[in-house]
Design a protein around this motif. Structure first.
Motif, mmCIF file in Angstrom:
data_model
loop_
_atom_site.group_PDB
_atom_site.id
_atom_site.type_symbol
_atom_site.label_atom_id
_atom_site.label_comp_id
_atom_site.label_asym_id
_atom_site.label_seq_id
_atom_site.Cartn_x
_atom_site.Cartn_y
_atom_site.Cartn_z
ATOM 1 N N ALA A 161 5.535 -10.339 12.626
ATOM 2 C CA ALA A 161 4.550 -10.598 11.634
ATOM 3 C C ALA A 161 5.253 -10.851 10.243
ATOM 4 O O ALA A 161 6.376 -10.209 10.165
ATOM 5 N N ARG A 162 4.804 -11.830 9.540
ATOM 6 C CA ARG A 162 5.370 -12.052 8.349
ATOM 7 C C ARG A 162 4.360 -11.548 7.251
ATOM 8 O O ARG A 162 3.154 -12.008 7.036
ATOM 9 N N ILE A 163 4.870 -10.638 6.206
ATOM 10 C CA ILE A 163 3.977 -10.174 5.065
ATOM 11 C C ILE A 163 3.484 -11.389 4.265
ATOM 12 O O ILE A 163 4.403 -11.870 3.583
ATOM 13 N N VAL A 164 2.319 -11.421 4.037
ATOM 14 C CA VAL A 164 1.705 -12.497 3.199
ATOM 15 C C VAL A 164 1.335 -11.817 1.764
ATOM 16 O O VAL A 164 1.997 -12.406 0.806
ATOM 17 N N PHE A 165 0.664 -11.018 1.791
ATOM 18 C CA PHE A 165 0.520 -10.212 0.250
ATOM 19 C C PHE A 165 0.162 -8.759 0.684
ATOM 20 O O PHE A 165 -0.257 -8.403 1.884
ATOM 21 N N ILE A 166 0.413 -8.009 -0.571
ATOM 22 C CA ILE A 166 -0.079 -6.537 -0.563
ATOM 23 C C ILE A 166 -0.885 -6.406 -1.499
ATOM 24 O O ILE A 166 -0.636 -6.884 -2.641
ATOM 25 N N ALA A 167 -1.919 -5.493 -1.437
ATOM 26 C CA ALA A 167 -3.072 -5.316 -2.191
ATOM 27 C C ALA A 167 -3.259 -3.755 -2.522
ATOM 28 O O ALA A 167 -4.045 -3.193 -1.884
ATOM 29 N N PRO A 168 -2.278 -3.208 -3.133
ATOM 30 C CA PRO A 168 -2.052 -1.852 -3.368
ATOM 31 C C PRO A 168 -3.225 -1.146 -4.331
ATOM 32 O O PRO A 168 -3.636 -1.801 -5.253
ATOM 33 N N LYS A 169 -3.689 0.075 -3.966
ATOM 34 C CA LYS A 169 -4.565 0.547 -4.689
ATOM 35 C C LYS A 169 -4.017 1.307 -6.113
ATOM 36 O O LYS A 169 -4.507 0.963 -7.163
ATOM 37 N N PHE A 170 -2.644 1.687 -5.783
ATOM 38 C CA PHE A 170 -2.005 1.984 -7.000
ATOM 39 C C PHE A 170 -0.707 1.190 -7.202
ATOM 40 O O PHE A 170 -0.010 0.855 -6.413
ATOM 41 N N HIS A 171 -0.397 0.826 -8.402
ATOM 42 C CA HIS A 171 0.729 -0.102 -8.615
ATOM 43 C C HIS A 171 1.917 0.461 -8.227
ATOM 44 O O HIS A 171 3.078 -0.109 -7.706
ATOM 45 N N ASP A 172 2.108 1.940 -8.407
ATOM 46 C CA ASP A 172 3.722 2.389 -7.639
ATOM 47 C C ASP A 172 3.625 2.229 -6.610
ATOM 48 O O ASP A 172 5.212 2.252 -6.084
ATOM 49 N N ARG A 173 2.729 2.171 -5.735
ATOM 50 C CA ARG A 173 3.079 2.015 -4.289
ATOM 51 C C ARG A 173 3.794 0.675 -4.107
ATOM 52 O O ARG A 173 4.565 0.657 -3.142
#
Length: 228
Positions: A161-173
């Motif tokens: 799989a290829r990561i398309v986007f990440i939607a973290p709840k906390f920016h430091d993640r």
């Protein structure tokens, strides 16, 4: 002065909505801005929106009515979904993405919007991390379009799989994941789901908490042609 057209109305509502996200609701944060083909927003335009039942002008405040809120959410949803489409799937530059999104947000039909959302796997945020207002397709169990992008948690085990986007709840993640090579564009494999989610990134094996795994969105890696 000629009445403002539907596209200009949507752009003003969009400005009011996004200003509110930033904690601003005063008329001064809207007046002087430009919409449409460079038309400046002023008191006459805001009064016109009030007459149409889209905003309330209370002192120095500009407040969306129920009808105005609905229309603002619709145009913001279309804009941010098209940003995801152009940026993550078509891989356009940021400038090109913004330019096309600003044009298409006014012509995308409701049916097309729902199809784009489903195709992208119902992304919760735009590329800039701002929330995408959910639509009917985000809560219905029936999907009429096969998603191109899905959450990592539901992706097939062992499939590239290829990561398309990440939607973290906390920016430091995002920073911690980036240090491990877990960034948009990275190729990964999901090896297990329990007791934690285990992925492989290059030669590295990483265990993820379920909450973090749920913030990663991927698409299948296209098959590479065999060398002659």
């Amino acid at each position: 002065m000629s009445p403002i057209n539907p596209s200009q109305i949507e752009e003003i509502l969009e400005i009011i909505y996004t200003n509110r996200e930033e904690g601003r609701s005063d008329a001064g944060s809207v007046s002087g801005r430009r919409c449409g083909h460079g038309h400046e927003i002023g008191a006459p335009q805001l009064r016109e929106l009030q007459a149409a039942g889209l905003v309330r002008l209370t002192g120095e405040q500009v407040i969306l009515t129920t009808q105005g809120e609905r229309r603002a959410q619709d145009v913001v949803r279309r804009h941010r979904l098209t940003e995801r489409l152009f940026r993550d799937v078509l891989q356009l530059s940021e400038d090109a993405t913004e330019s096309h999104a600003c044009a298409i947000e006014h012509i995308l039909s409701r049916e097309a919007t729902e199809s784009v959302c489903t195709l992208l796997g119902h992304p919760p945020t735009c590329p800039h991390g701002k929330a995408i207002p959910p639509g009917p397709c985000c809560s219905t169990a029936q999907k009429t379009v096969r998603p191109l992008v899905t959450g990592l948690k539901s992706f097939d085990l062992g499939t590239p799989a290829r990561i398309v986007f990440i939607a973290p709840k906390f920016h430091d993640r995002m920073d911690r994941l980036a240090a491990l090579g877990v960034i948009p564009g990275s190729e990964i494999r999901l090896h297990q789901r329990s007791p934690s989610y285990v992925i492989e990134v290059g030669e590295t094996t990483i265990a993820l908490d379920p909450e973090i795994a749920g913030e990663i969105y991927v698409k299948p890696v296209e098959a590479r042609g065999n060398a002659a």
